[in-house]
Design a protein around this motif. Structure first.
Motif, short mmCIF file in Angstrom:
data_model
loop_
_atom_site.label_atom_id
_atom_site.label_comp_id
_atom_site.label_asym_id
_atom_site.label_seq_id
_atom_site.Cartn_x
_atom_site.Cartn_y
_atom_site.Cartn_z
N ALA A 20 -25.87 12.86 -39.51
CA ALA A 20 -25.42 14.18 -39.94
C ALA A 20 -26.06 15.28 -39.09
O ALA A 20 -25.39 16.25 -38.70
CB ALA A 20 -25.76 14.39 -41.41
N LEU A 21 -27.34 15.13 -38.80
CA LEU A 21 -28.03 16.16 -38.04
C LEU A 21 -27.62 16.17 -36.56
O LEU A 21 -27.27 17.21 -36.01
CB LEU A 21 -29.55 15.95 -38.15
CG LEU A 21 -30.15 16.29 -39.53
CD1 LEU A 21 -31.59 15.80 -39.61
CD2 LEU A 21 -30.10 17.78 -39.79
N VAL A 109 -21.89 16.69 -46.33
CA VAL A 109 -21.49 15.50 -47.10
C VAL A 109 -22.33 14.29 -46.72
O VAL A 109 -22.85 13.56 -47.58
CB VAL A 109 -19.99 15.20 -46.90
CG1 VAL A 109 -19.64 13.82 -47.46
CG2 VAL A 109 -19.13 16.27 -47.56
N ILE A 110 -22.51 14.08 -45.41
CA ILE A 110 -23.25 12.89 -44.96
C ILE A 110 -24.72 12.99 -45.33
O ILE A 110 -25.35 12.01 -45.75
CB ILE A 110 -23.06 12.69 -43.44
CG1 ILE A 110 -21.58 12.41 -43.12
CG2 ILE A 110 -23.93 11.54 -42.93
CD1 ILE A 110 -21.27 12.40 -41.65
N ALA A 115 -29.20 11.23 -48.84
CA ALA A 115 -30.25 11.62 -49.79
C ALA A 115 -29.95 11.10 -51.19
O ALA A 115 -30.86 10.67 -51.91
CB ALA A 115 -30.39 13.14 -49.81
N GLY A 116 -28.67 11.12 -51.59
CA GLY A 116 -28.29 10.71 -52.93
C GLY A 116 -28.55 9.24 -53.20
O GLY A 116 -29.09 8.88 -54.25
N THR A 177 -23.84 19.85 -49.98
CA THR A 177 -24.91 18.87 -50.19
C THR A 177 -25.29 18.80 -51.66
O THR A 177 -25.43 17.71 -52.24
CB THR A 177 -26.14 19.25 -49.34
OG1 THR A 177 -25.78 19.26 -47.96
CG2 THR A 177 -27.26 18.25 -49.56
N SER A 178 -25.46 19.95 -52.29
CA SER A 178 -25.85 20.00 -53.70
C SER A 178 -24.81 19.34 -54.60
O SER A 178 -25.14 18.57 -55.50
CB SER A 178 -26.07 21.46 -54.12
OG SER A 178 -26.33 21.54 -55.50
N ARG A 179 -23.54 19.63 -54.35
CA ARG A 179 -22.47 19.08 -55.20
C ARG A 179 -22.36 17.56 -55.05
O ARG A 179 -22.15 16.85 -56.05
CB ARG A 179 -21.13 19.73 -54.84
CG ARG A 179 -21.07 21.23 -55.09
CD ARG A 179 -21.20 21.57 -56.54
NE ARG A 179 -20.08 21.09 -57.32
CZ ARG A 179 -19.96 21.20 -58.64
NH1 ARG A 179 -20.94 21.76 -59.34
NH2 ARG A 179 -18.90 20.76 -59.26
#
Length: 273
Positions: A20-21, A109-110, A115-116, A177-179
């Motif tokens: 992602a980064l 999203v990635i 993280a999730g 990211t939060s969602r």
């Protein structure tokens, strides 16, 4: 097998964060949340890579987590940070799209998926998660303000360093990211578990052995089966949810468990003195 499964998930999470980064966020000068975003910002003004900066930022946090939280969670989280640094160094920075919005959305999203799933299996990506857990044990104050302040600093600094349009795209990344993390795991720091079981004593002992939390025992009765049971009521942090699930599954797989979000706790919720 349990340790191996957790390590595999941590490796996959680190790869996703690095992808992602290096492929979406860094080429577009869009920033992630938390310590990752701080490392990105510092990398734009210092001759040090994002991965190395992320590692350095997490060293004092890991030491603090070792002393205040516990060895297992801190070790897994630091392993996640080390692996993320490794993959950030070996995965090249490639710009596959010049559309900033696409980079912001897909990068967010990635990052969130990486993280999730790491959170879901009882570890974290380090940084702000460990700080939030320490603060949650020291105070009952809402922790959202700490996330908000750090992310606000990231957004404002990105606007000053680059332009305010980039800052707005960073907000898009933070929101996405939060969602997604909400959908995969939970952003709520405290959770209430209501466990209906026919093995209350065994389950109580197992929970106390794994998680240092108070438990309230309430009499219960099956509405259909008419079997006498007990409900164990406890408040945990989101970082302890994985361990609680494992304990329940090993002691009483037939137990009915309801996990609800907890807005606040008053009274004897364990704190570090």
């Amino acid at each position: 097998m349990e340790i191996l499964k957790k390590l595999v998930v941590i490796i996959v999470g680190a790869i996703l964060l690095a992808v992602a980064l290096n492929i979406f966020l860094i080429p577009a000068n869009v920033f992630a949340s938390g310590f990752t975003g701080v490392a990105q910002l510092l990398a734009t003004v210092l001759p040090i890579s994002t991965g190395v900066l992320l590692f350095l930022l997490n060293i004092p946090v890991a030491i603090l987590g070792w002393m205040k939280i516990g060895k297992a969670f801190t070790v897994y989280s630091f392993v996640s940070v080390v692996l993320t640094m490794f993959f950030l160094e070996i995965i090249p920075i490639i710009e596959i799209s010049q559309d900033i919005l696409l980079n912001a959305v897909f990068g967010g999203v990635i990052v969130a998926v990486g993280a999730g799933i790491t959170l879901k299996y009882g570890a974290s990506t380090g940084g702000l998660d460990i700080i939030a857990l320490i603060l949650s044990r020291m105070s009952d104050r809402p922790l959202g303000i700490y996330f908000f302040v750090l992310n606000a600093i990231i957004v404002i600094t990105s606007g000053l360093l680059f332009d305010w349009e980039k800052a707005l795209y960073t907000l898009v990344t933070l929101y996405v990211t939060s969602r997604i993390i909400d959908a995969i795991h939970t952003r709520h720091v405290k959770l209430t578990a209501m466990i209906v079981t026919t093995k209350p004593e065994e389950l109580r002992e197992a929970i106390h052995e794994k998680i240092t939390r108070g438990i309230t025992r309430l009499p219960a009765k099956g509405g259909y089966s008419q079997v006498d049971k007990e409900m164990l009521l406890t408040v945990i942090t989101r970082y302890e949810l994985y361990d609680l699930k494992q304990v329940i599954q090993s002691v009483d797989p037939q137990a009915f468990t309801n996990i609800v979000e907890t807005a606040g706790v008053f009274g004897l919720f364990r704190k570090e003195q």
